[in-house]
Design an enzyme around this catalytic site. Sequence first.
Site, PDB file in Angstrom:
ATOM      1  N   ASP A  92     -71.832  -2.219  45.560  1.00 59.11           N
ATOM      2  CA  ASP A  92     -70.267  -2.275  45.718  1.00 59.11           C
ATOM      3  C   ASP A  92     -69.547  -3.063  44.501  1.00 59.11           C
ATOM      4  OD1 ASP A  92     -71.560  -1.869  48.158  1.00 59.11           O
ATOM      5  OD2 ASP A  92     -70.466  -3.292  49.276  1.00 59.11           O
ATOM      6  N   TRP A 131     -73.183 -11.201  49.524  1.00 61.28           N
ATOM      7  CA  TRP A 131     -72.675  -9.808  49.672  1.00 61.28           C
ATOM      8  C   TRP A 131     -71.233  -9.435  49.485  1.00 61.28           C
ATOM      9  CZ3 TRP A 131     -75.695  -7.900  54.538  1.00 61.28           C
ATOM     10  CH2 TRP A 131     -76.946  -7.758  54.499  1.00 61.28           C
TER      11      TRP A 131
HETATM   12  C1  FRU Z   1     -72.016  -1.825  51.521  1.00 59.04           C
HETATM   13  C2  FRU Z   1     -72.875  -3.129  51.738  1.00 59.04           C
HETATM   14  C3  FRU Z   1     -71.852  -4.283  52.319  1.00 59.04           C
HETATM   15  C4  FRU Z   1     -72.471  -5.277  52.226  1.00 59.04           C
HETATM   16  C5  FRU Z   1     -73.352  -5.073  50.842  1.00 59.04           C
HETATM   17  C6  FRU Z   1     -74.485  -5.756  50.524  1.00 59.04           C
HETATM   18  O1  FRU Z   1     -72.629  -1.012  50.579  1.00 59.04           O
HETATM   19  O2  FRU Z   1     -73.699  -2.756  52.696  1.00 59.04           O
HETATM   20  O3  FRU Z   1     -71.565  -3.811  53.629  1.00 59.04           O
HETATM   21  O4  FRU Z   1     -71.853  -6.428  51.932  1.00 59.04           O
HETATM   22  O5  FRU Z   1     -73.271  -3.592  50.503  1.00 59.04           O
HETATM   23  O6  FRU Z   1     -74.955  -5.336  49.301  1.00 59.04           O
END
Ligand code: FRU
Length: 538
Positions: free
Chosen positions: A22, A81
């Site tokens: 992300d 994250w």
């Molecule tokens: C989306 C996600 C988010 C999380 C992150 C972890 O792709 O699963 O919900 O914060 O990626 O890498």
Amino acid sequence: NAMLSWQRTGFHFQPPKNWMNDPNGPLYYLGWYHLFYQYNPDAAVWGNITWGHAVSKDLINWYHLPYAMQPDQWYDINGVWTGSATFLQDGSIVMLYTGSTDKEVQVQNLAYPADLSDPLLIDWVKYSGNPVLVPPPGIGTKDFRDPTTAWLAPNGKWRIAIGSKVNKTGITLVYETTDFKSYELLDDVMHAVPGTGMWECVDFYPVSTIESNGLDTSVNGPGIKHVLKSSLDDDKHDYYALGTYDAISNKWTPDNPELDVGIGLRLDYGKYYASKTFYDQNKQRRLLWGWIGETDSETTDILKGWSSVQTIPREVVFDKKTGTNIIQWPVKEVEKLRSTNTTYEKIVLKPGSLVPLDVGLATQLDIVATFDIDKQALEAGLEADVGYNCTTSGGSSSRGAYGPFGLVVLADESLTEQTPIYFYIAKGTDGVANTYFCADQTKSSTAQDVTKLVYGSSVPVLQGESFSMRLLVDHSIVESFAQDGRTVITSRVYPTKAIYTAAKVFLFNNATGVSITANVNVWNMDSAQIEHFPLGQQ
Ligand code: FRU
């Protein structure tokens, strides 16, 4: 391996190696655009999630910077994250992100730049009182992540949204805060949609129904709608809906309940997930970043040493012409990379025709094309094709009276490998012509370990409009925009033959009932400069 190294992109953002997912906390500050992103420093697969960081003056050429945050505290040791940035009224910046704790509980943490006089925002400080939010009663410890950018409520407090679920209902929790350290959960959720499962990466922002500029996240009032977007963990697609936000009751209501979040429109009908917008106060626009994953196998990703790219940032506006959707368009800055231009005017495509376009090296292109059909022929002979569906209706080789027609990219001379991007027009149950915009991956590669679907959806085409598409072709990626960005499809393709100088472009018309007139503009695209910032410490 020349085939695998060809797949790296020329003008899309990528780290030099390893895994990315992300986009996080995008913002513009003191002359620089900042992009943070989910990154694995150690491998081309997900894990050890760290915040990568890059800066750009123009959203196209990038400098890699040192990691902004690493998983080094009990409250984020299993991953730093996804999160978002907020500018406070004094111009300072707060970053909220999800940490996966030592016990793999999802919590929200606060971080801020160590030195606001540094335009590169290199050093980040994690607040000593972290975590600032833990899962509330009734919410699963693994269902509480990805805080949004904050917006100001009428009571002068900041609000943030966090996605979650209760049973199979996707929900948006909202918290109020004044200092970003202590928070109060509002009694009611802002919105909930049964059957949509866990909502990841919620995005929530205003769009103007009157003006063409973008709006800062806190703006509300007459002439404004709010977009609510969620990334559905269950089907890995980004869905959005337009609606109205009542800031007093903290309720968001979709314009059309049948096209609610998670059951209606998608931001992108291809390989695309976990997107996030931010307000660019430099150019008064709202910009959207999205994560483009791979559709080959993990084994191949490890072999090539990297996985994923980010889209070219897209400007987002409300579609004043239709009133039913947003419009996404690649930022103007990408046009700086346009070099040689080849123009084709009034090419007549008879039923069943294929016309090669001699554009030189065809691995990095920006293509703008319009297609016109004789309207009388269209109305006279329109087939009743009830329930055309890009994914299940046979792709580009399945012929109807008025489609498919469009472009074929990343094709070899003999078309053993090809990626057609096309329109298909059919009469719906209501007797009215519906236009579909599709991307067919089924013949994109002779490789066995690749997912080869046909993507796409319907696209509104208004009275008097030509059928139009824009394609950004960049090695293993094609970003396709129909009707100025009403419907968007991102493709990942892995040709084995149609690579380097063997990659070609064609116009095609597979309709049986009508000739099409095409006008095409093709630009060869230079590569972006994406390199390490000369800090002497990388
Ligand atoms: C989306 C996600 C988010 C999380 C992150 C972890 O792709 O699963 O919900 O914060 O990626 O890498």
